[in-house]
Write a protein that holds these residues in place. Structure first.
Motif, short mmCIF file in Angstrom:
data_model
loop_
_atom_site.label_atom_id
_atom_site.label_comp_id
_atom_site.label_asym_id
_atom_site.label_seq_id
_atom_site.Cartn_x
_atom_site.Cartn_y
_atom_site.Cartn_z
N TRP A 218 24.84 -7.26 17.32
CA TRP A 218 23.84 -6.97 16.29
C TRP A 218 22.49 -6.76 16.97
CZ3 TRP A 218 23.61 -9.33 10.83
CH2 TRP A 218 24.87 -9.27 10.21
N PRO A 219 21.62 -5.92 16.39
CA PRO A 219 20.28 -5.75 16.96
C PRO A 219 19.51 -7.07 16.95
CG PRO A 219 20.75 -4.03 15.35
CD PRO A 219 21.85 -5.04 15.22
N GLU A 220 18.79 -7.34 18.02
CA GLU A 220 18.05 -8.58 18.14
C GLU A 220 17.01 -8.73 17.02
OE1 GLU A 220 18.28 -11.37 19.86
OE2 GLU A 220 20.14 -10.56 20.71
N PRO B 185 37.09 -8.34 10.30
CA PRO B 185 35.79 -7.79 9.89
C PRO B 185 35.61 -6.32 10.24
CG PRO B 185 35.53 -9.18 11.81
CD PRO B 185 36.94 -9.36 11.36
N VAL B 186 34.60 -5.71 9.62
CA VAL B 186 34.27 -4.31 9.89
C VAL B 186 33.93 -4.17 11.37
CG1 VAL B 186 32.62 -2.46 9.40
CG2 VAL B 186 33.44 -3.93 7.55
N SER C 13 31.41 -7.01 12.72
CA SER C 13 31.43 -7.32 14.15
C SER C 13 30.27 -6.66 14.89
CB SER C 13 32.76 -6.87 14.78
OG SER C 13 33.83 -7.59 14.23
N ARG C 14 30.07 -5.38 14.58
CA ARG C 14 29.00 -4.63 15.22
C ARG C 14 28.09 -4.05 14.13
NH1 ARG C 14 30.24 -3.30 20.62
NH2 ARG C 14 28.58 -1.73 20.58
N GLY D 125 25.82 2.74 22.34
CA GLY D 125 24.60 2.81 21.55
C GLY D 125 24.38 4.05 20.74
N PHE D 126 25.38 4.93 20.66
CA PHE D 126 25.27 6.12 19.80
C PHE D 126 24.03 6.95 20.15
CE2 PHE D 126 27.32 3.04 16.64
CZ PHE D 126 28.58 3.29 17.17
N LYS D 127 23.93 7.35 21.41
CA LYS D 127 22.80 8.18 21.86
C LYS D 127 23.12 9.65 21.56
CE LYS D 127 21.78 4.87 25.55
NZ LYS D 127 22.98 4.03 25.44
#
Length: 833
Positions: free
Chosen positions: A212-214, A538-539, A576-577, A691-693
């Protein structure tokens, strides 16, 4: 040569995908499953603009990437269809909320179709339909059974525009997050979910959310707001009552010179009853209740108070201290009462100076602080400023000489021994207020019987349906109260006359569990099939806006943990993410219909096609950051697709293109274009995995197409190498521009869609170049560039410097004093001047 007819291509492939149910997921196959999900939309408006589109296009690209990687991917879609925005829009338009909402859903589904979204519509959920909210009501009943759903009278946030209560999380800077109206406090009886019972788990389990993002995790930690300290009981002079305060600084108790109660504190009116201050206190309380939360606790809020005339007894020294009521203390935080230590708290200091209250210093500043003050010429006076840092205790009897942390433990122990206090933990988090005095929401499945009090609706009688014939304009009371056929019922317990609860549930209850329903969307026997849900959740990847970091995500985590405790699922975190995309702005402002700066994708699709719209949205910038929309820049994506199409057409016309065999690289140009192809595969694979860049992945595709254009014009260009590269490029384009990718794939005589083609694999042995271009510096300034073999030694570069004609232009023979050589990177020749 055939032109790029995006309209014909996209219509053909959208029809093919729909007719062949290409995006359907077989949930029985779980060996290599992947559940990707985007936050479902509110159909309160009649179209999705380009700002909305970023969320869904990113999610679709993720789906297509993992599908191409060979995963069995679940990619469902639904609609968060209840709530105030839809109801308010319907009121404004003069239509029924149900008609408005369902029409908007059809419009949005049409947009998703036009954009080429790969959703499995067989698993659609719509939260305003009875087959869904029946199970929302079932979840309410399960919480009620566990004592986690309850009704109480409390001061609540009231929006005078929307005419309904709001949860604390729905108040931003003292205003309604929906309409911006300043929120008032109102004393009402409401339904709550006891989320505070899960505060510790919700906080502790954040540590396990590694993907998860901080910033989202930090926002959740801050909202839960755990504080360790002590509860202290203060006796009231002339009364048997005691006032309990919570403090994180029990060490400063000897410095407490006054107490402050929230105006809503239940003891206030009883303590002043019959005193000379009674009327004044009542008037002050009424005044503060009309203030917004921002006016009370905002950064620039004026602190105002009133001496009630009551005296409390400081338990450590027996001194009587005044009891004030003030706007800056809220009932929902701590106990609604604070002990004020003005010498060591800035807020208390400001208040004490304003009302001329005694100040006692109990912490002597640390030595290093004193030294710093002395060096700067600062003279500390506790009557002029509050000291809030570390130090040693003074003026505190048995605590004198102790450091702060040691004295906290000692004071807490002393309070427990004297039975006037104890160690305690408090939270900023408050129970989730779910009651709404509006029509468009899931009815709360409870019945009020004069004999049996509150009785839950039996599960067999669910759903409690919303009646359609309702005057749903907001009046401050639920519109359902005016529908006798809905309100009047019989008690399930005693059979006597009873009345239904007329409040509806907060729409965040609907969205707190929808991700569980997708895998059982057609199940009319239970909310979800336990085995299927446990198999798929989970997703694996959740995509949505950071604006939901507190509300939706926290509520979803809570409901998931409750269901885990009920034994109906075996996991206690829903996602999860998590990936949170940035906003799209236009003219520097968040894109919004209300701001008049929204971009209507329909016009873009007519002019450029869905693939161009998708490509530009993914290319606009790093997806986790905000990005400025530029209508002119969309043209760049369109030009790129035309270049790809043109090159593809040229290659198809080559007589040996269809029969080209295994590529064999002989010339340097052959090797370079193969290297570029495999480097592009490696880069895009890395960019989409870490990271889906998407923006840099699109850049890599553009660089590859430039290389292919350069290579095709080389006389010895080989068709087999071009075919290998173009096949790889078509596969790489699949997640970004699926229509043109499928069209080109089919014209390569391939069966199925690009989703079936698999993701291209790079060959490590082809990634490394045999030669490298390096800059030649002379005395630190770049003079020329030369191409040399990879791994060239320092001696070889010295020899080259003495022979190469380009270098000799800048370096006279025998003048090189030193060579600074970073292998394969650069050369700096230090020469005599």
């Amino acid at each position: 040569m055939e032109a790029y007819n995006f309209t014909e291509i996209e219509q053909r492939w959208k029809k093919f995908w729909k007719d062949n149910n290409v995006f359907a997921t077989d949930l029985s196959k779980t060996d290599k499953k992947y559940y990707t999900l985007v936050m479902f939309p509110y159909p309160s408006g009649d179209f999705l603009h380009a700002g909305h589109g970023r969320n869904y296009i990113i999610g679709d690209a993720v789906y297509r990437y993992f599908k191409a990687q060979g995963y069995n991917v679940l990619n469902p879609m639904g609609f968060d269809a209840f709530g105030l925005p839809a109801e308010n829009a319907a009121i404004k338009k003069g239509v029924h909320p149900e008609d408005w909402t369902l029409n908007n859903i059809q419009r949005m589904k049409g947009q998703f179709y036009d954009w080429g979204m790969g959703y499995d519509w067989d698993k659609e959920v719509v939260s305003c339909l009875p087959d869904y909210y029946r199970w929302t009501q079932w979840i309410f009943l399960k919480l009620y059974e566990k004592g986690l759903a309850y009704r109480k009278k409390a001061y609540v946030n009231w929006c005078p525009t929307d005419m309904t209560v709001l949860a604390n999380e729905q108040v931003v800077d003292g205003a309604c997050e929906r309409c911006g109206t300043i929120v008032e406090q109102k004393d009402l009886e409401q339904w709550f979910f006891k989320i505070t019972s899960y505060a510790d788990r919700l906080l502790t389990d954040i540590n396990g959310l590694e993907n998860w993002p901080e910033r989202v995790k930090t926002m959740q930690r801050n909202w839960i707001g755990k504080s360790d300290g002590a509860e202290v009981q203060f006796a009231v002079e002339g009364s048997a009552e005691k006032i309990t305060v919570f403090t994180t600084r029990p060490d400063t108790l000897f410095g407490a010179t006054y107490m402050v109660l929230a105006p809503e504190h239940p003891l206030i009116l009883s303590l002043v009853k019959g005193t000379a201050k009674e009327a004044e206190v009542k008037a002050f309380v009424d005044k503060i209740k009309r203030q917004s939360a921002n006016d009370r606790i905002g950064v620039d809020a004026e602190k105002i108070g009133l001496d009630t005339g009551i005296k409390a007894i400081n338990p450590v020294n027996g001194k009587a201290i005044p009891v004030y009521i003030a706007n800056y203390v809220l009932m929902e935080y701590g106990t609604g009462a604070i002990m004020a230590v003005p010498a060591h708290d800035t807020r208390d200091f400001d208040f004490a100076k304003k009302y001329d209250i005694h100040i006692i210093q109990v912490i002597d500043p640390a030595d290093e602080v004193k030294h710093a003050w002395k060096a700067s010429g600062h003279i500390y006076d506790p009557q002029n400023e509050a000291y809030t840092d570390d130090g040693k205790l003074i003026n505190s009897e048995f605590l004198n000489g102790m450091k702060v942390e040691e004295s906290k433990a000692k004071m807490s122990q002393w309070l427990e021994e004297k039975k006037i206090g104890k160690k305690a933990t408090t939270y900023r988090l408050r129970d989730w207020l779910i009651s709404r005095q509006r029509y468009w929401g899931a009815p709360i499945p409870m019945i009020k019987c004069e004999k049996c009090e509150w009785v839950p609706v039996p599960e067999k009688d669910l759903p409690v349906k919303l009646p359609r014939a309702v005057e749903f304009k907001p009046t401050g009371e639920s519109p359902l109260k005016s529908v006798p056929d809905f309100v009047n019922t019989t008690c399930p317990k005693c059979g006597g006359p009873a009345r239904r609860e007329t409040d509806t549930m907060d729409t965040f209850v609907d969205s707190s569990w929808y991700f569980l329903r997708y895998a059982s969307a057609k199940n009319d026997k239970e909310a979800f099939d336990t085995k299927t849900t446990n198999d798929w959740l989970p997703v694996d990847q959740y995509v949505g806006g950071v604006e939901h970091a507190i509300l939706h995500l926290l509520y979803s985590r809570f409901i998931t943990k409750v269901l885990k405790d009920l034994g109906v699922i075996n996991f206690d975190e829903p996602f999860s993410r998590l990936f949170t995309q940035g906003m799209i702005t236009k003219n520097g402002v968040k894109m919004s219909k209300s701001k008049g700066n929204s971009v209507q994708p329909d016009e873009l699709l007519k002019k450029y096609g869905a693939d161009t719209y998708r490509l530009y949205t993914l290319f606009i910038g790093p997806p986790e950051r905000d990005a400025e929309w530029d209508d002119r820049a969309v043209e760049g994506g369109f030009r790129f697709l035309n270049r790809v199409w043109k090159l593809f057409q040229e290659l198809l016309e080559k007589p040996d293109f269809a029969t080209a065999g295994e590529p064999v690289a002989v010339t340097e140009a052959d090797k370079e274009v193969r290297r570029k192809t495999h480097q592009t595969i490696q880069k895009i694979t890395h960019d989409l995995t870490t990271g889906f860049k998407f923006n840099t992945a699109v850049s890599a595709m553009m660089e590859l197409i430039n290389s292919l254009y350069d290579y095709k014009d080389v006389p010895e260009a080989k068709t087999a190498i071009l075919r290998e590269s173009i096949e790889a490029l078509v596969k790489l384009m699949g997640p970004f521009t699926p229509h043109i990718a499928d069209e080109m794939w089919s014209r390569l005589d391939k069966k199925g869609t690009i989703l079936d083609a698999g993701w291209p694999a790079f060959k490590p042995e082809l990634l490394k170049s045999e030669n490298v271009e390096i800059p030649i510096q002379v005395n630190g300034k770049v003079k020329t560039r030369v191409t040399v073999p990879v791994g060239l030694t320092e001696q070889a570069i010295r020899d080259l410097a003495n022979k190469d004609a380009d270098i000799q232009k800048y370096v006279a023979p025998g003048t090189i004093q030193k060579v600074i050589w970073i292998q394969d990177k650069l050369v700096n020749l230090i020469v005599k001047v």
